[in-house]
Scaffold this motif. Sequence first.
Motif, PDB file in Angstrom:
ATOM      1  N   LYS B   3       0.841  -1.183   0.000  1.00 54.91           N
ATOM      2  CA  LYS B   3       0.000   0.000   0.000  1.00 54.91           C
ATOM      3  C   LYS B   3       0.889   1.251   0.000  1.00 54.91           C
ATOM      4  O   LYS B   3       1.909   1.309   0.668  1.00 54.91           O
ATOM      5  N   ARG B   4       0.476   2.226  -0.773  1.00 53.95           N
ATOM      6  CA  ARG B   4       1.211   3.483  -0.815  1.00 53.95           C
ATOM      7  C   ARG B   4       1.174   4.151   0.568  1.00 53.95           C
ATOM      8  O   ARG B   4       0.138   4.215   1.221  1.00 53.95           O
ATOM      9  N   ILE B   5       2.323   4.636   0.987  1.00 56.77           N
ATOM     10  CA  ILE B   5       2.384   5.369   2.251  1.00 56.77           C
ATOM     11  C   ILE B   5       2.138   6.847   1.943  1.00 56.77           C
ATOM     12  O   ILE B   5       2.743   7.397   1.015  1.00 56.77           O
ATOM     13  N   SER B   6       1.278   7.459   2.701  1.00 54.85           N
ATOM     14  CA  SER B   6       0.979   8.862   2.398  1.00 54.85           C
ATOM     15  C   SER B   6       2.203   9.730   2.672  1.00 54.85           C
ATOM     16  O   SER B   6       3.049   9.392   3.507  1.00 54.85           O
ATOM     17  N   ASP B  94      13.604  -3.201 -10.752  1.00 60.61           N
ATOM     18  CA  ASP B  94      13.312  -4.205  -9.727  1.00 60.61           C
ATOM     19  C   ASP B  94      12.411  -3.679  -8.624  1.00 60.61           C
ATOM     20  O   ASP B  94      12.101  -4.401  -7.689  1.00 60.61           O
ATOM     21  N   ARG B  95      12.060  -2.437  -8.734  1.00 58.64           N
ATOM     22  CA  ARG B  95      11.228  -1.807  -7.712  1.00 58.64           C
ATOM     23  C   ARG B  95      11.833  -1.991  -6.317  1.00 58.64           C
ATOM     24  O   ARG B  95      11.139  -2.363  -5.381  1.00 58.64           O
ATOM     25  N   GLU B  96      13.118  -1.778  -6.219  1.00 54.39           N
ATOM     26  CA  GLU B  96      13.734  -1.852  -4.891  1.00 54.39           C
ATOM     27  C   GLU B  96      13.166  -0.761  -3.991  1.00 54.39           C
ATOM     28  O   GLU B  96      13.091  -0.915  -2.786  1.00 54.39           O
ATOM     29  N   TRP B  97      12.773   0.338  -4.634  1.00 54.41           N
ATOM     30  CA  TRP B  97      12.008   1.321  -3.885  1.00 54.41           C
ATOM     31  C   TRP B  97      10.681   1.568  -4.606  1.00 54.41           C
ATOM     32  O   TRP B  97      10.628   1.599  -5.832  1.00 54.41           O
ATOM     33  N   HIS B  98       9.632   1.702  -3.829  1.00 57.20           N
ATOM     34  CA  HIS B  98       8.316   2.080  -4.355  1.00 57.20           C
ATOM     35  C   HIS B  98       7.596   2.837  -3.250  1.00 57.20           C
ATOM     36  O   HIS B  98       8.060   2.822  -2.095  1.00 57.20           O
ATOM     37  N   PRO B  99       6.503   3.493  -3.575  1.00 60.80           N
ATOM     38  CA  PRO B  99       5.889   4.386  -2.570  1.00 60.80           C
ATOM     39  C   PRO B  99       5.294   3.647  -1.363  1.00 60.80           C
ATOM     40  O   PRO B  99       4.795   4.276  -0.435  1.00 60.80           O
ATOM     41  N   GLY B 100       5.399   2.332  -1.372  1.00 61.30           N
ATOM     42  CA  GLY B 100       4.954   1.592  -0.191  1.00 61.30           C
ATOM     43  C   GLY B 100       6.059   1.440   0.845  1.00 61.30           C
ATOM     44  O   GLY B 100       5.861   0.781   1.872  1.00 61.30           O
TER      45      GLY B 100
END
Lengths: 409, 157
Positions: B3-6, B94-100
Amino acid sequence: MKMNELQRKQISSVLSELGEGLDITSAEYQKAIDSYQAVGKWLAAEGSTLSPYAPEILPQGSFLLGTMTRPVHDEDDLDIDLVCRFSGVRAGWTQYNLKQEVGTRLKAHGMYAEKLRPEGRRNWTLGYSEGRRFHMDILPAVIGQGFFTLLEKRMSDEDLQIAQDMAIRITDTRHLQYKTGTDVLSWPSSNMFGFAAWFKYRSQVTMLRKALVLNEAIRPVPRMEKNKLPLQRVVQILKRHRDIMFNGDEHKPISIIITTLAAWAYNGEDDVLAALTNVVGKMERYVERKYDAIRQSYLYWIGNPVNPAENFADKWSLCTEKEKNFWKWLNQVKKDVALIAEQPDLFQLREAIEKPFGEDLVQSVFNNIGQQTRELRESGGLFMAGGSGLLGSIGRTQVPNHNYFGRHE
Amino acid sequence: MSKRISLLHQEGVLRSYFPDSSISRTGEQSLVWEGDLQPTPLSCPYRVKLVYTRTEGMGIYVMSPKLILAEGATTLPHVYNSADQKLCLYYPTDREWHPGLYMAKTIIPWASEWLYYYELWLLTRGRWLGGGIEHDQPQKKDNENNDLQFLNEHKNG
């Protein structure tokens, strides 16, 4: 912890890494052990005239103390000091007979015959040149009857006598009775095992040292320790400093003097920087001046702790260059250590350690530090502190694994 | 997908980790963090700026000092751009970072670690010891992770 305390710790860990960079590799270590054990088997094998006297090859010197230091130039030999210990000798044998029997037996083996170098004063030397060059100095020696019983006893500073009793008998081509004396007790004595026990006792990381069972100090195969004690690292660092400063000069300060003075001066400090600072500051206190009644003059005295009659500095009065070089070295190492201790950043620290210890070694030190940190992160053990962003094995948040992306533009 | 973190939460955690840093946030659209990172006790503090927008994704910059180059090097390692000192911290495909993920627990430690390896890069006269992937040798990765929306959102590594 305050920032300057953290900085000291970091300098200390760089120095500890510097010591590790001076260790021989585990492959070289294993090669040395395999090689000397094979020689031991050959000497003890059935059919050897020596087999009734149970020859056993044991490490001595820096290999036993854990203070062995890589040579400055990779093409130079690693130097492994060994004792070939006999339980006794045939009735009527002189030092000469024992030495020759060992030599004859070595020459009877094709490979050892090839490797054997010209006979030394006390040793036989085998030179190995495949791969990493090294040589093994093998010192024939005879133990007394009570030797193994003695090993069960404990020693401490208050009771050096027990370590002194560990002395064994060796051969020396220059001894007056080299070819005549058949009483082993009249042969020259040497106490490398007592010295190792004393060094191990002194190397404990505490001001309140425990009495030590002598047996613990002499193992047939010393453990390859990756995490050595601060005193061991200090001795390695001091020896390397000496090697760089004197670059092959035969009058350089000898290792046994550096090792003895460092061990006396070491006060149980638990990090390398603190230990090194203390040791270089205090080691000269253990260089004594003694009055020589025969010459009617004072001479320098650095006693063998486990053989009070032996002066490690006995050559100083014959060759003043040796004495001068020692003081020159001590002054330089004091300056260099003081400079290292006060560096405020890694770049100046590099400058301060490169000159005394060599550029290649220092390069490998930082290389190893980087690789270890990466391995720590990959195994989930790297953390970052809040507030500062400091990285370490503790901190507020674990540094997750990731891949740095990107080209060198 | 996590889940995206606000950004409100991102800001709160960043502030908790770095009370002295400055943060500005525009609703849930963008967040800018600026603070000092010192990777080791014998490092200088580096002024680092993180810029995140929903539309442009993540960018992280060393504002000061001007980063010098290792002996013999002509550019900085693992940067998008040497001139504005924009760092490449992770492998975007690789999406090592994403907004979650919390920036304070990922991007910021990686930036500090980048600075750590940057110093060792100088100290070892040009060896990058932090690992990673070169732009010039793109690895063909399986595309199933490459959620198009994420890629568009986080096209910067």
